[in-house]
Design an enzyme around this catalytic site. Structure first.
Site, mmCIF file in Angstrom:
data_model
loop_
_atom_site.group_PDB
_atom_site.id
_atom_site.type_symbol
_atom_site.label_atom_id
_atom_site.label_comp_id
_atom_site.label_asym_id
_atom_site.label_seq_id
_atom_site.Cartn_x
_atom_site.Cartn_y
_atom_site.Cartn_z
ATOM 1 N N HIS A 102 -10.140 -9.576 3.120
ATOM 2 C CA HIS A 102 -9.315 -8.689 2.295
ATOM 3 C C HIS A 102 -9.930 -7.283 2.232
ATOM 4 O O HIS A 102 -9.250 -6.287 2.495
ATOM 5 C CB HIS A 102 -9.200 -9.284 0.887
ATOM 6 N N GLU A 103 -11.208 -7.233 1.905
ATOM 7 C CA GLU A 103 -11.853 -5.916 1.777
ATOM 8 C C GLU A 103 -11.956 -5.210 3.128
ATOM 9 O O GLU A 103 -11.849 -3.982 3.206
ATOM 10 C CB GLU A 103 -13.224 -6.049 1.114
ATOM 11 N N HIS A 121 -8.795 -3.283 3.661
ATOM 12 C CA HIS A 121 -8.845 -1.968 2.991
ATOM 13 C C HIS A 121 -9.701 -0.996 3.814
ATOM 14 O O HIS A 121 -9.349 0.167 4.003
ATOM 15 C CB HIS A 121 -9.485 -2.109 1.604
ATOM 16 N N GLU A 140 -2.889 -2.137 -0.371
ATOM 17 C CA GLU A 140 -2.841 -3.597 -0.555
ATOM 18 C C GLU A 140 -2.057 -4.255 0.592
ATOM 19 O O GLU A 140 -2.333 -5.394 0.956
ATOM 20 C CB GLU A 140 -2.207 -3.878 -1.921
HETATM 21 ZN ZN ZN Z 1 -7.200 -5.217 -2.588
#
Ligand code: ZN
Length: 502
Positions: free
Chosen positions: A264-265, A268, A294
């Site tokens: 997830h990170e 980003h 997101e």
């Molecule tokens: Zn996030």
């Protein structure tokens, strides 16, 4: 050479350096700093933030913008400098409307509210935070009133995170999504439950991080311009084009948290690493909104990282790392990491129920700001919505209304919609990527992610904040934000996992 534009950029780079230095201090605080450093660090961060703000609201910036206006006001945002002018003008007008006295009062209140929440949550003590929430709500109303002319009192708060979006638009989109999700959750609950016991066992998190590092590298996260560290609340952070870091956390007795939080990170961070180097040091050199950000983190984490195609290639490698999985077939593992289960905690929620957690928070924020709901009534309203949407009721405040830091650490209004907007966008963007490159699913099945990463880089990442979220989505997909792609994705994926017909 445009002299005034250069002067503006020089001033903006100073502000960028102050903000980047503050970011380094923040990263250090979250990963390395001994607890004894807390008081000094809070002061140092406040000083840098005040200096950056003072430099930005300096009337000299306004004079430069006025001088540049005739030449740049009509410039298309496809030009770097045209987009920069438009972005800085918008942010400057926003910043100067809010008195410095308010900003300081609100920052001091957030710091105090966060401390009280951090101590009160383990004690399950809502009464302790209630007066702070009341003050936060008052501060949010006050903020909105600096921007008269809005349709809904939440609009000025929402546009800080998602430029150009309004409460009315988001409410309509969320209502449409909720109409599709609630029956889908009900059908899944009526189906045979998925057994996810294979994810609980001996899964040292260092090994999970190592595997995640390999996957992030394969996705396109550049470790020569980044690094991975452990923290309490995972985040990605940009200091410069050449330095975009990620943090993660996990457990040794569960497979998944450490791995998926890292993906997830990295999503980003790949967005930030992909912003054109020419923009570095300028305020347009970052992702354009929390929703679009997101869409990238959850796109890599879920649409890729929790897909069957991805694991067809990667599962044998994972089994080599974790012998406990040797006897677990791929289909069982794939269902386990996608198990749908109504739960109390947003951050632990599956792809289907996650958006219900977000939408109820958004609705409660609007009701609070409208004056339809009081802070005293908030816990009961929270529980009632969990009962009606997810069929479960929190037994305490800790895992109920006090679970998220947002209302306590930042304020009330405009803080949650980005998560679900991002999910909607991720499905729409991946559909567009696959239309442009139909070979993407087969590549993922072979452990190759370059075509997808390059398409995202060229169409989304490189632009930074040059376009508003709406403009970007139009450019990338040829459409406005739509609910149908996410619903189709969820129905197809979870219909197959749970054997739902039609
Ligand atoms: Zn996030």
């Amino acid at each position: 050479m445009n002299d005034k534009m250069q002067q503006l950029k020089e001033r903006l780079r100073v502000i960028n350096d102050l903000n980047s230095a503050a970011a380094v201090l923040h990263w250090d605080q979250a990963t390395q700093m001994p607890v004894g450093g807390e008081a000094a660090r809070a002061r140092q961060l406040a000083t840098l933030s005040r200096l950056a703000h003072e430099h930005f609201v300096d009337p000299a910036i306004g004079q430069l913008l006025d001088a540049l206006q005739p030449e740049w006001e009509e410039a298309p945002p496809t030009e770097d400098d045209g987009a920069l002018y438009r972005y800085v003008r918008r942010e400057y007008e926003r910043a100067i409307r809010v008195p410095a006295e308010y900003t300081e009062r609100a920052a001091a209140h957030s710091t105090a509210a966060f401390s009280v929440w951090a101590a009160a949550r383990p004690q399950d003590d809502f009464a302790a935070v209630q007066p702070y929430l009341e003050q936060s709500l008052q501060l949010s109303r006050e903020y909105a009133h600096y921007f008269p002319g809005y349709d809904h009192i939440a609009d000025p708060l929402i546009s800080r995170a998602e430029e150009g979006m309004t409460a009315a638009e988001i409410r309509a989109i969320f209502a449409e999504l909720r109409r599709a999700l609630v029956p889908l959750v009900q059908r899944i609950q009526a189906a045979a439950p998925v057994d996810n016991s294979c994810l609980f066992g001996d899964f040292p998190r260092e090994k999970q991080y190592a595997f995640a590092r390999e996957i992030c590298t394969a996705f396109g996260y550049d470790f020569s311009r980044g690094r991975l560290d452990e923290t309490h609340h995972p985040f990605a952070i940009r200091f410069a084009h050449g330095d975009v870091r990620i943090t993660t956390r996990g457990r040794d007795d569960h497979l998944g948290d450490a791995f998926f939080a890292t993906l997830h990170e990295a999503g980003h961070a790949m967005y930030e690493q992909g912003v054109a180097e020419a923009l570095d040091g300028l305020p347009t050199a970052h992702g354009t909104s929390s929703g679009v950000h997101e869409s990238q983190s959850r796109g890599w984490e879920n649409l890729v990282g929790r897909s069957l195609a991805f694991w067809e290639w990667q599962y044998p490698r994972l089994q080599e790392c974790f012998p406990d999985l040797a006897a677990i077939p791929l289909a069982q593992f794939y269902a386990a990491i996608n198990k749908v289960e109504p739960s109390l905690i947003r951050v632990a929620a599956d792809e289907v129920t996650y958006n219900l957690h977000v939408m109820l928070r958004f609705d409660l924020e609007l009701a609070l700001l409208e004056g339809e709901l009081s802070i005293a009534e908030l816990p009961a309203a929270w529980n009632a919505r969990y009962e009606s949407d997810l069929g479960i009721t929190p037994a305490d405040y800790r895992d109920g209304v006090m679970q998220d830091v947002h209302w306590y650490g930042i304020g009330i209004g405009g803080l949650f919609q980005g998560y679900t907007l991002g999910n909607l966008m991720s499905a729409q963007i991946h559909a567009a990527a696959t239309r442009a490159h139909p070979e993407i699913p087969d590549e993922i099945r072979r452990g190759e992610y370059g075509t997808l990463h390059e398409w995202l880089r060229a169409n989304i990442y490189t632009h930074g904040a040059k376009f508003t979220p709406k403009e970007l989505l139009q450019r990338v997909t040829g459409e406005d934000l739509r609910v149908a792609p996410l619903v189709a994705y969820l129905q197809q994926k979870f219909g197959a996992i749970y054997g739902l017909s039609g």
